[in-house]
Write a protein that holds these residues in place. Structure first.
Motif, PDB file in Angstrom:
ATOM      1  N   TYR A  43       0.833  -1.197   0.000  1.00 18.83           N
ATOM      2  CA  TYR A  43       0.000   0.000   0.000  1.00 18.83           C
ATOM      3  C   TYR A  43       0.871   1.250   0.000  1.00 18.83           C
ATOM      4  O   TYR A  43       2.046   1.198   0.357  1.00 18.83           O
ATOM      5  N   LEU A  44       0.256   2.359  -0.386  1.00 14.94           N
ATOM      6  CA  LEU A  44       0.878   3.667  -0.232  1.00 14.94           C
ATOM      7  C   LEU A  44       0.099   4.409   0.848  1.00 14.94           C
ATOM      8  O   LEU A  44      -1.128   4.553   0.758  1.00 14.94           O
ATOM      9  N   LEU A  45       0.818   4.850   1.849  1.00 17.75           N
ATOM     10  CA  LEU A  45       0.239   5.630   2.930  1.00 17.75           C
ATOM     11  C   LEU A  45       0.610   7.083   2.701  1.00 17.75           C
ATOM     12  O   LEU A  45       1.788   7.416   2.579  1.00 17.75           O
ATOM     13  N   ASN A  46      -0.391   7.934   2.599  1.00 22.07           N
ATOM     14  CA  ASN A  46      -0.183   9.372   2.475  1.00 22.07           C
ATOM     15  C   ASN A  46      -0.613  10.016   3.779  1.00 22.07           C
ATOM     16  O   ASN A  46      -1.756   9.831   4.221  1.00 22.07           O
ATOM     17  N   LEU A  47       0.305  10.749   4.403  1.00 18.55           N
ATOM     18  CA  LEU A  47       0.025  11.473   5.630  1.00 18.55           C
ATOM     19  C   LEU A  47       0.052  12.962   5.314  1.00 18.55           C
ATOM     20  O   LEU A  47       0.961  13.441   4.624  1.00 18.55           O
ATOM     21  N   TYR A  48      -0.927  13.697   5.821  1.00 16.52           N
ATOM     22  CA  TYR A  48      -1.074  15.111   5.521  1.00 16.52           C
ATOM     23  C   TYR A  48      -0.915  15.934   6.803  1.00 16.52           C
ATOM     24  O   TYR A  48      -1.551  15.631   7.820  1.00 16.52           O
ATOM     25  N   ALA A  70       5.335   6.115  13.244  1.00 17.43           N
ATOM     26  CA  ALA A  70       5.642   4.703  13.019  1.00 17.43           C
ATOM     27  C   ALA A  70       4.501   4.033  12.266  1.00 17.43           C
ATOM     28  O   ALA A  70       3.335   4.388  12.435  1.00 17.43           O
ATOM     29  N   VAL A  71       4.871   3.075  11.427  1.00 15.42           N
ATOM     30  CA  VAL A  71       3.891   2.248  10.727  1.00 15.42           C
ATOM     31  C   VAL A  71       4.204   0.808  11.082  1.00 15.42           C
ATOM     32  O   VAL A  71       5.349   0.357  10.928  1.00 15.42           O
ATOM     33  N   ASN A  72       3.205   0.109  11.576  1.00 16.49           N
ATOM     34  CA  ASN A  72       3.355  -1.281  12.008  1.00 16.49           C
ATOM     35  C   ASN A  72       4.540  -1.436  12.962  1.00 16.49           C
ATOM     36  O   ASN A  72       5.302  -2.394  12.894  1.00 16.49           O
ATOM     37  N   GLY A  73       4.695  -0.469  13.859  1.00 16.07           N
ATOM     38  CA  GLY A  73       5.705  -0.552  14.900  1.00 16.07           C
ATOM     39  C   GLY A  73       7.100  -0.098  14.509  1.00 16.07           C
ATOM     40  O   GLY A  73       7.995  -0.087  15.341  1.00 16.07           O
ATOM     41  N   LYS A  74       7.305   0.287  13.240  1.00 18.29           N
ATOM     42  CA  LYS A  74       8.626   0.744  12.791  1.00 18.29           C
ATOM     43  C   LYS A  74       8.576   2.241  12.499  1.00 18.29           C
ATOM     44  O   LYS A  74       7.715   2.706  11.755  1.00 18.29           O
ATOM     45  N   THR A  75       9.522   2.986  13.062  1.00 17.97           N
ATOM     46  CA  THR A  75       9.559   4.428  12.835  1.00 17.97           C
ATOM     47  C   THR A  75       9.917   4.713  11.383  1.00 17.97           C
ATOM     48  O   THR A  75      10.943   4.259  10.891  1.00 17.97           O
ATOM     49  N   VAL A  76       9.054   5.456  10.705  1.00 12.80           N
ATOM     50  CA  VAL A  76       9.269   5.791   9.286  1.00 12.80           C
ATOM     51  C   VAL A  76       9.556   7.279   9.085  1.00 12.80           C
ATOM     52  O   VAL A  76      10.132   7.664   8.078  1.00 12.80           O
ATOM     53  N   LEU A  77       9.135   8.110  10.019  1.00 14.53           N
ATOM     54  CA  LEU A  77       9.430   9.543   9.983  1.00 14.53           C
ATOM     55  C   LEU A  77       9.959   9.938  11.362  1.00 14.53           C
ATOM     56  O   LEU A  77       9.193  10.305  12.253  1.00 14.53           O
ATOM     57  N   LYS A  95       3.428  13.405   3.146  1.00 17.17           N
ATOM     58  CA  LYS A  95       4.491  12.407   3.212  1.00 17.17           C
ATOM     59  C   LYS A  95       3.913  11.101   2.701  1.00 17.17           C
ATOM     60  O   LYS A  95       2.897  10.628   3.203  1.00 17.17           O
ATOM     61  N   GLN A  96       4.552  10.523   1.676  1.00 19.19           N
ATOM     62  CA  GLN A  96       4.072   9.266   1.101  1.00 19.19           C
ATOM     63  C   GLN A  96       5.037   8.155   1.495  1.00 19.19           C
ATOM     64  O   GLN A  96       6.244   8.274   1.291  1.00 19.19           O
ATOM     65  N   ILE A  97       4.480   7.083   2.043  1.00 21.56           N
ATOM     66  CA  ILE A  97       5.280   5.993   2.574  1.00 21.56           C
ATOM     67  C   ILE A  97       4.752   4.672   2.032  1.00 21.56           C
ATOM     68  O   ILE A  97       3.576   4.351   2.225  1.00 21.56           O
ATOM     69  N   PRO A  98       5.592   3.878   1.346  1.00 18.20           N
ATOM     70  CA  PRO A  98       5.154   2.541   0.942  1.00 18.20           C
ATOM     71  C   PRO A  98       5.119   1.636   2.171  1.00 18.20           C
ATOM     72  O   PRO A  98       6.046   1.664   2.986  1.00 18.20           O
ATOM     73  N   VAL A  99       4.047   0.877   2.329  1.00 17.54           N
ATOM     74  CA  VAL A  99       3.901   0.001   3.493  1.00 17.54           C
ATOM     75  C   VAL A  99       3.366  -1.367   3.073  1.00 17.54           C
ATOM     76  O   VAL A  99       2.725  -1.497   2.032  1.00 17.54           O
ATOM     77  N   ILE A 125      -4.881   5.690   2.524  1.00 17.79           N
ATOM     78  CA  ILE A 125      -4.220   4.426   2.228  1.00 17.79           C
ATOM     79  C   ILE A 125      -4.773   3.933   0.906  1.00 17.79           C
ATOM     80  O   ILE A 125      -5.997   3.845   0.732  1.00 17.79           O
ATOM     81  N   SER A 126      -3.888   3.628  -0.033  1.00 15.98           N
ATOM     82  CA  SER A 126      -4.328   3.112  -1.336  1.00 15.98           C
ATOM     83  C   SER A 126      -3.405   1.985  -1.761  1.00 15.98           C
ATOM     84  O   SER A 126      -2.248   1.921  -1.338  1.00 15.98           O
ATOM     85  N   PRO A 127      -3.898   1.067  -2.603  1.00 14.18           N
ATOM     86  CA  PRO A 127      -3.031  -0.001  -3.093  1.00 14.18           C
ATOM     87  C   PRO A 127      -1.832   0.586  -3.824  1.00 14.18           C
ATOM     88  O   PRO A 127      -1.950   1.587  -4.526  1.00 14.18           O
ATOM     89  N   ASP A 128      -0.657  -0.023  -3.635  1.00 20.05           N
ATOM     90  CA  ASP A 128       0.560   0.430  -4.295  1.00 20.05           C
ATOM     91  C   ASP A 128       0.660  -0.257  -5.651  1.00 20.05           C
ATOM     92  O   ASP A 128       0.864  -1.462  -5.711  1.00 20.05           O
ATOM     93  N   PRO A 129       0.519   0.498  -6.740  1.00 22.23           N
ATOM     94  CA  PRO A 129       0.560  -0.126  -8.071  1.00 22.23           C
ATOM     95  C   PRO A 129       1.920  -0.723  -8.399  1.00 22.23           C
ATOM     96  O   PRO A 129       2.029  -1.596  -9.265  1.00 22.23           O
ATOM     97  N   ASN A 130       2.965  -0.301  -7.705  1.00 22.07           N
ATOM     98  CA  ASN A 130       4.305  -0.829  -7.936  1.00 22.07           C
ATOM     99  C   ASN A 130       4.748  -1.825  -6.872  1.00 22.07           C
ATOM    100  O   ASN A 130       5.885  -2.271  -6.864  1.00 22.07           O
ATOM    101  N   GLY A 131       3.845  -2.145  -5.944  1.00 25.86           N
ATOM    102  CA  GLY A 131       4.188  -3.025  -4.830  1.00 25.86           C
ATOM    103  C   GLY A 131       4.210  -4.485  -5.239  1.00 25.86           C
ATOM    104  O   GLY A 131       3.779  -4.862  -6.321  1.00 25.86           O
ATOM    105  N   GLU A 132       4.728  -5.278  -4.327  1.00 28.16           N
ATOM    106  CA  GLU A 132       4.806  -6.728  -4.552  1.00 28.16           C
ATOM    107  C   GLU A 132       3.593  -7.384  -3.939  1.00 28.16           C
ATOM    108  O   GLU A 132       3.421  -7.390  -2.730  1.00 28.16           O
ATOM    109  N   ASP A 133       2.705  -7.902  -4.772  1.00 22.77           N
ATOM    110  CA  ASP A 133       1.519  -8.606  -4.280  1.00 22.77           C
ATOM    111  C   ASP A 133       1.493 -10.015  -4.805  1.00 22.77           C
ATOM    112  O   ASP A 133       1.914 -10.302  -5.875  1.00 22.77           O
TER     113      ASP A 133
END
Length: 133
Positions: A43-48, A70-77, A95-99, A125-133
């Motif tokens: 997914y792509l997480l966009n925080l505003y 943090a996302v899923n317990g890991k600090t990302v910013l 801030k856009q973060i792949p998750v 939160i939106s599906p990441d078109p470049n992510g590994e699914d």
């Protein structure tokens, strides 16, 4: 799940085509957390964010509001400083973060507040078109 206070400002917000989004926000020091159930995948997480108050009298407000995201317990910013990142008060930033989903969810938390309180204006939160699914 979301815990935290809500507030609204009526000032004009710069750097966005959707200023109304940035006029409302959640804030807090403790227990501000979000959990979204999602299917396994990327997914792509966009925080505003927008700093509503600090620096509006022209002072340098760098460091007046800092917190970890943090996302899923890991600090990302680490040490997120809205005023510094946005270049001033009432200026929108994204801030856009792949998750990856973990255990059927995406959790967003703020594990450490260095100064003042966390502010979050919105998220998407939106599906990441470049992510590994």
């Amino acid at each position: 799940d979301e815990i935290g206070s809500m507030a609204r400002v009526y000032d004009e917000i710069e750097n966005t085509a959707d200023p109304e989004l940035f006029q409302t926000f959640r804030y807090g020091r403790d227990q501000l957390e979000y959990r979204f159930p999602v299917k396994a995948g990327s997914y792509l997480l966009n925080l505003y964010f927008a700093e509503p108050w600090y620096g509006n009298a022209g002072e340098n407000a760098a460091g007046w509001r800092q917190f970890d995201v943090a996302v899923n317990g890991k600090t990302v910013l680490p040490k997120m400083d809205i005023w510094t990142e946005a270049g001033g008060t009432r200026r929108a930033i994204r801030k856009q973060i792949p998750v990856q989903a973990e255990n059927g969810a995406i959790r967003i938390s703020f594990p450490y507040v260095y100064s003042n309180q966390v502010i979050l204006n919105g998220l998407r939160i939106s599906p990441d078109p470049n992510g590994e699914d």
